[in-house]
Design a protein around this motif. Structure first.
Motif, PDB file in Angstrom:
ATOM      1  N   LEU A  62      21.208  51.594 -11.866  1.00 21.49           N
ATOM      2  CA  LEU A  62      20.533  52.212 -10.728  1.00 21.49           C
ATOM      3  C   LEU A  62      21.317  52.014  -9.440  1.00 21.49           C
ATOM      4  CD1 LEU A  62      16.871  51.006 -11.445  1.00 21.49           C
ATOM      5  CD2 LEU A  62      17.951  53.155 -12.157  1.00 21.49           C
ATOM      6  N   ASP A  63      21.140  52.949  -8.495  1.00 28.48           N
ATOM      7  CA  ASP A  63      21.693  52.728  -7.162  1.00 28.48           C
ATOM      8  C   ASP A  63      20.881  51.649  -6.455  1.00 28.48           C
ATOM      9  OD1 ASP A  63      19.383  53.939  -5.798  1.00 28.48           O
ATOM     10  OD2 ASP A  63      20.183  55.866  -6.454  1.00 28.48           O
ATOM     11  N   SER A  64      21.356  51.189  -5.311  1.00 31.20           N
ATOM     12  CA  SER A  64      20.730  50.038  -4.660  1.00 31.20           C
ATOM     13  C   SER A  64      19.287  50.318  -4.253  1.00 31.20           C
ATOM     14  CB  SER A  64      21.547  49.612  -3.436  1.00 31.20           C
ATOM     15  OG  SER A  64      21.680  50.676  -2.515  1.00 31.20           O
ATOM     16  N   ARG A  65      19.007  51.527  -3.798  1.00 27.58           N
ATOM     17  CA  ARG A  65      17.637  51.839  -3.375  1.00 27.58           C
ATOM     18  C   ARG A  65      16.697  51.861  -4.573  1.00 27.58           C
ATOM     19  NH1 ARG A  65      15.584  57.187   0.074  1.00 27.58           N
ATOM     20  NH2 ARG A  65      13.354  56.704  -0.030  1.00 27.58           N
ATOM     21  N   SER A  66      17.092  52.536  -5.652  1.00 29.47           N
ATOM     22  CA  SER A  66      16.247  52.590  -6.848  1.00 29.47           C
ATOM     23  C   SER A  66      16.090  51.202  -7.457  1.00 29.47           C
ATOM     24  CB  SER A  66      16.841  53.553  -7.878  1.00 29.47           C
ATOM     25  OG  SER A  66      16.879  54.871  -7.380  1.00 29.47           O
ATOM     26  N   GLY A  67      17.188  50.431  -7.431  1.00 29.32           N
ATOM     27  CA  GLY A  67      17.126  49.071  -7.952  1.00 29.32           C
ATOM     28  C   GLY A  67      16.130  48.227  -7.183  1.00 29.32           C
ATOM     29  N   GLU A  68      16.127  48.359  -5.876  1.00 26.96           N
ATOM     30  CA  GLU A  68      15.182  47.603  -5.046  1.00 26.96           C
ATOM     31  C   GLU A  68      13.740  47.984  -5.382  1.00 26.96           C
ATOM     32  OE1 GLU A  68      14.321  44.846  -1.844  1.00 26.96           O
ATOM     33  OE2 GLU A  68      16.132  45.279  -3.008  1.00 26.96           O
ATOM     34  N   GLU A  69      13.504  49.255  -5.633  1.00 25.39           N
ATOM     35  CA  GLU A  69      12.157  49.705  -5.991  1.00 25.39           C
ATOM     36  C   GLU A  69      11.704  49.074  -7.305  1.00 25.39           C
ATOM     37  OE1 GLU A  69      12.353  53.931  -6.139  1.00 25.39           O
ATOM     38  OE2 GLU A  69      12.354  54.183  -3.958  1.00 25.39           O
ATOM     39  N   VAL A  70      12.599  49.033  -8.280  1.00 30.58           N
ATOM     40  CA  VAL A  70      12.241  48.460  -9.580  1.00 30.58           C
ATOM     41  C   VAL A  70      11.999  46.954  -9.456  1.00 30.58           C
ATOM     42  CG1 VAL A  70      13.123  47.959 -11.895  1.00 30.58           C
ATOM     43  CG2 VAL A  70      13.350  50.263 -10.936  1.00 30.58           C
ATOM     44  N   LEU A  71      12.823  46.263  -8.675  1.00 30.26           N
ATOM     45  CA  LEU A  71      12.640  44.826  -8.487  1.00 30.26           C
ATOM     46  C   LEU A  71      11.336  44.519  -7.762  1.00 30.26           C
ATOM     47  CD1 LEU A  71      16.320  44.041  -7.525  1.00 30.26           C
ATOM     48  CD2 LEU A  71      15.142  43.179  -9.565  1.00 30.26           C
TER      49      LEU A  71
END
Length: 253
Positions: free
Chosen positions: A179-188
């Protein structure tokens, strides 16, 4: 003085040893690791490449077997289970989130979320499922197929699928790796919400200090051994600890 409150372990390993190969090719991926993963907590596993972090997760989750020592889900010792009972335990008491989303392209979001229970002939708890759909933010995507979703949305579907059966613990292996950083942050953030708002348990393997900072605790492995634990981590504190482990690794003969 009041006694400390003890938190039950959703999963744990005791004196865990995992050896691959024999004689000159022998590699001790785990070398006597004992660690609890407390219920209703978010734990991250970190360490240099080859430290044993993925092996620890796979053995704790019953995806691989230990050479010696014990792995438990709750009070159930995994080595005492035959293949059928181990399969049932993984289906009923453990959830998985992997770097690859592993969604079936012909199924809708709703069908992908409930797929494990459908295969087991079980019916999801309607109230739990409704709450989960809102937590992961997928209500307006339930009738879409994976090809109609972004990578972050697909991983949210995978997270919802992992939690749909209300497992004792969810193991996540590099869940933001694709994932890109924004999508990764959402998942975390989503994984954190399932712990703090829904009382679930998450164990996550990651190489990313920013991802680890979302956890309640980080455990650090090196050479197959548990070398440190960090409560209330920050990205900077995790990065500093990883740098020190990398220095130690570089100094080895």
């Amino acid at each position: 003085m009041s006694a400390p409150v003890l938190t039950a372990a959703a999963a744990r390993v005791i004196d865990a040893v995992k050896v691959y190969g024999v004689d000159d090719t022998e590699v001790r991926a785990l070398d006597g690791v004992s660690v609890d993963f407390p219920a209703a907590r978010f734990t991250a596993i970190m360490g240099p490449s080859g430290s044993g972090k993925s092996t620890l997760m796979h053995c704790a989750a019953g995806l691989d077997s230990l050479t010696s020592g014990g792995a438990y889900i709750g009070d159930t010792e995994l080595s005492g289970l035959d293949d059928r009972r181990l399969t049932l335990l993984r289906r009923d008491r453990i959830g998985f989130v992997f770097q690859a989303f592993n969604l079936l392209p012909t199924l809708t979001v709703a069908e992908n979320i409930t797929l494990p229970m459908d295969l087991a002939g079980a019916r999801p708890d309607p109230e739990w499922l409704e709450t989960l759909i809102d937590v992961v933010g997928l209500r307006d995507r339930l009738h879409h197929r994976p090809s109609e979703l972004s990578g972050g949305q697909q991983q949210r579907v995978a997270v919802a699928r992992a939690f749909a059966g209300q497992p004792d613990v969810v193991f996540a292996d590099e869940p933001t790796g694709n994932l890109d950083s924004r999508s990764g942050e959402e998942v975390l953030n989503l994984l954190g919400r399932t712990v703090r708002e829904m009382g679930r348990t998450v164990v996550m393997v990651t190489h990313d200090p920013v991802a680890a900072a979302h956890a309640d605790e980080v455990i650090f492995l090196a050479d197959g051994r548990l070398v440190d634990r960090m409560q209330n981590p920050t990205a900077d504190s995790v990065l500093d600890r990883m740098k020190s482990l990398d220095v130690q690794e570089a100094r080895k003969p």
